[in-house]
Design a protein around this motif. Sequence first.
Motif, PDB file in Angstrom:
ATOM      1  N   ILE A 145      31.888 -29.394 -36.950  1.00  0.00           N
ATOM      2  CA  ILE A 145      31.003 -29.607 -35.806  1.00  0.00           C
ATOM      3  C   ILE A 145      31.859 -29.613 -34.551  1.00  0.00           C
ATOM      4  N   ASN A 146      31.455 -28.848 -33.547  1.00  0.00           N
ATOM      5  CA  ASN A 146      32.213 -28.838 -32.305  1.00  0.00           C
ATOM      6  C   ASN A 146      32.278 -30.251 -31.726  1.00  0.00           C
ATOM      7  N   PRO A 147      33.441 -30.665 -31.232  1.00  0.00           N
ATOM      8  CA  PRO A 147      33.569 -32.043 -30.733  1.00  0.00           C
ATOM      9  C   PRO A 147      32.801 -32.299 -29.452  1.00  0.00           C
ATOM     10  N   GLY A 151      28.886 -30.439 -22.332  1.00  0.00           N
ATOM     11  CA  GLY A 151      30.259 -30.834 -22.078  1.00  0.00           C
ATOM     12  C   GLY A 151      30.606 -32.237 -22.511  1.00  0.00           C
ATOM     13  N   SER A 152      29.621 -33.047 -22.846  1.00  0.00           N
ATOM     14  CA  SER A 152      29.912 -34.424 -23.270  1.00  0.00           C
ATOM     15  C   SER A 152      30.398 -34.421 -24.714  1.00  0.00           C
ATOM     16  N   ARG A 153      31.177 -35.430 -25.054  1.00  0.00           N
ATOM     17  CA  ARG A 153      31.754 -35.520 -26.387  1.00  0.00           C
ATOM     18  C   ARG A 153      30.732 -36.092 -27.368  1.00  0.00           C
ATOM     19  N   VAL A 154      30.719 -35.551 -28.585  1.00  0.00           N
ATOM     20  CA  VAL A 154      29.833 -36.065 -29.620  1.00  0.00           C
ATOM     21  C   VAL A 154      30.184 -37.521 -29.900  1.00  0.00           C
ATOM     22  N   ASP A 155      29.173 -38.375 -29.988  1.00  0.00           N
ATOM     23  CA  ASP A 155      29.419 -39.791 -30.224  1.00  0.00           C
ATOM     24  C   ASP A 155      28.596 -40.272 -31.421  1.00  0.00           C
ATOM     25  N   ASP A 156      28.690 -41.567 -31.720  1.00  0.00           N
ATOM     26  CA  ASP A 156      28.001 -42.128 -32.876  1.00  0.00           C
ATOM     27  C   ASP A 156      26.487 -41.967 -32.779  1.00  0.00           C
ATOM     28  N   ALA A 157      25.942 -42.114 -31.565  1.00  0.00           N
ATOM     29  CA  ALA A 157      24.494 -41.977 -31.404  1.00  0.00           C
ATOM     30  C   ALA A 157      24.042 -40.554 -31.732  1.00  0.00           C
ATOM     31  N   MET A 158      24.826 -39.568 -31.315  1.00  0.00           N
ATOM     32  CA  MET A 158      24.477 -38.182 -31.629  1.00  0.00           C
ATOM     33  C   MET A 158      24.559 -37.927 -33.127  1.00  0.00           C
ATOM     34  N   TRP A 173      42.282 -35.702 -31.880  1.00  0.00           N
ATOM     35  CA  TRP A 173      42.642 -35.485 -33.282  1.00  0.00           C
ATOM     36  C   TRP A 173      41.487 -35.810 -34.223  1.00  0.00           C
ATOM     37  N   ILE A 174      40.339 -36.191 -33.678  1.00  0.00           N
ATOM     38  CA  ILE A 174      39.196 -36.600 -34.496  1.00  0.00           C
ATOM     39  C   ILE A 174      38.006 -35.684 -34.193  1.00  0.00           C
ATOM     40  N   ARG A 175      37.383 -35.157 -35.244  1.00  0.00           N
ATOM     41  CA  ARG A 175      36.230 -34.282 -35.068  1.00  0.00           C
ATOM     42  C   ARG A 175      35.168 -34.592 -36.124  1.00  0.00           C
ATOM     43  N   PRO A 176      33.907 -34.407 -35.783  1.00  0.00           N
ATOM     44  CA  PRO A 176      32.837 -34.652 -36.766  1.00  0.00           C
ATOM     45  C   PRO A 176      32.725 -33.494 -37.759  1.00  0.00           C
TER      46      PRO A 176
END
Length: 576
Positions: free
Chosen positions: A404-406, A411-418, A356-359
């Motif tokens: 932004i695609n999640p 295939g890895s999920r976008v995280d804070d570092a990205m 439910w959360i996306r950048p």
Amino acid sequence: MIRVANLNAYKLHPRDVATQGWEARVTAIREVGPDVLCLQEVLVDEDAPEDASEDGIVDEAKRLRRWDSQAAAVIARLAQDCGLSATTIRPGDSAGPVAMARNAHRPWYTAVLWNPTTVTPVPGGFRPYGSPDYWHGCTTIQLDIGAQSPLLVVSYHGDPFRPDFRANEARRLKGAFRRTGGAKPGIVLGDFNSISAATVTVDRVERLYDEEPYRDQDHDDLEYQCVPETIGDTNLADRRPTAMLLRRGFMVDAAAHVGAPWQPTVGHWADGQGDPDPWGRRRIDLAMATRPVAPALVGYRTHRSPAAEAASDHLLVVVDIDPSRIHYEAEGGLTVRKFMTPGRQWGRPDGPDEDWIRPHVLWLPQDQPQVCAYFAKLREITSQYPDVISSIAEEDLHMTFQKINPQVAAGSRVDDAMLKAAAVAVQRELEALEPFTVEIGPARASGSAGIVEIWPEQGPAELYQRVRAGLTTAGLGLPPAEEFFWCHMSCGYGVQDTDTPKLAARSDRLASDLGRRVRPGIRTSATISSVWLAWERQVPDRNTYTFERVHQLHLGQSRQPQPATPNGADTYATEK
């Protein structure tokens, strides 16, 4: 259930009647069993001896009458052999002409046929269009299919050689379906001669339903199908016609909307069987339904059989419609639909919370009192229609510049570092763009939300492009770029489909109040000097979005000095 189908009949000519090719067409149509059939590419000889007088001068009026007479005979015969009709009804209930249309300069026809036991033409509901609106004829007719109001059916054949002209044809098509404040219940089927711009979400990533078909091609005809500046490089398909129809959900592509497996409609004939085909397998025969009809689309397929493959270089496209699910729309007004539909939701009730959360990249106006005051006036209006629209709280106001695609390509999920790396890349892009002022307003009711327009468009459009460039440099995945960035804010989201006369009247009243009750002061101004990289959360049970600010990114020289982080890398404002 009503079945609507489409067939480009491949140069169907009077001499084809009762031939093997004719029987293949009839068999394929009967296999589908349509209640409505849209037809393209019926043609007759352009010139004939009987068009001229004894002195050899062509009588143009006589020639046009011959064209129409011969084409009508072919279409009527095809209808008869398929158990269909093409005879329209005039306003006085007398029999009218065959439902067909042609270009004024060439005898190429489109047509609409129907099953008279399940569908009835509306008296006076037939209108043919030719040049200058369309290169080929465009047939439009109102049909009673058992819904609350007639269905506008259009048979369209796109210009084969001019992408710019096809884009203008799409604009004219949209005009046929629009009504003040909304869209008529309708569907257009035909050989669009172009690739759809429809998107689908796969593994929570938005992508084009039709992949790029011309990327590896190299031949003389690419100018007819590709974006000019990409020819000889990426050969991107020119998708402007359908992008115009799909914009803001005015129409949906039936195949993408119902999630049908991708199937080509052309490319099954080898060179020499018809015209030379350098294009390969593509889907250019489309079915596009307006907003009121979208919920009624229950099935889509491309019909493939020995008869269908022999009948034409185009396969039949088949769409099933449930008339009871076509939305009611108040005449002259707009019905608001449910915003947070299952197709729009990011996650599932039984799925992980992270879905439910996306950048996103957002502009947030909470530090500008005049903007907050303007939206407070709008909330006073929307709060009086809780059965139609849910108001957006002040703390949730935002303007989206980029989803932004999640997940990234790996295939890895976008995280804070990205996001931190992306913030650096986007900040570099924004340094060359100075802060700018926009006008916010007026507000209006849209298909599933209360929309607030932003003007002028140049500043937001450049900001959008720079944000995309920075995010792409950082390796984040993005939805396809918009040809024209639609900059807007929302003051509320639709809570349900207003598809009864009572709810439609409430929806119509909301639209009126948004237009007049905010006066004086239908606009306010704002300065855009920064945007935020944020984690945005979709909250279906509250029918809204919330967000967590992560990185503030400043435009131009408006950036205030920030204390360096321990590693000295961050030069943008950061808030958690």
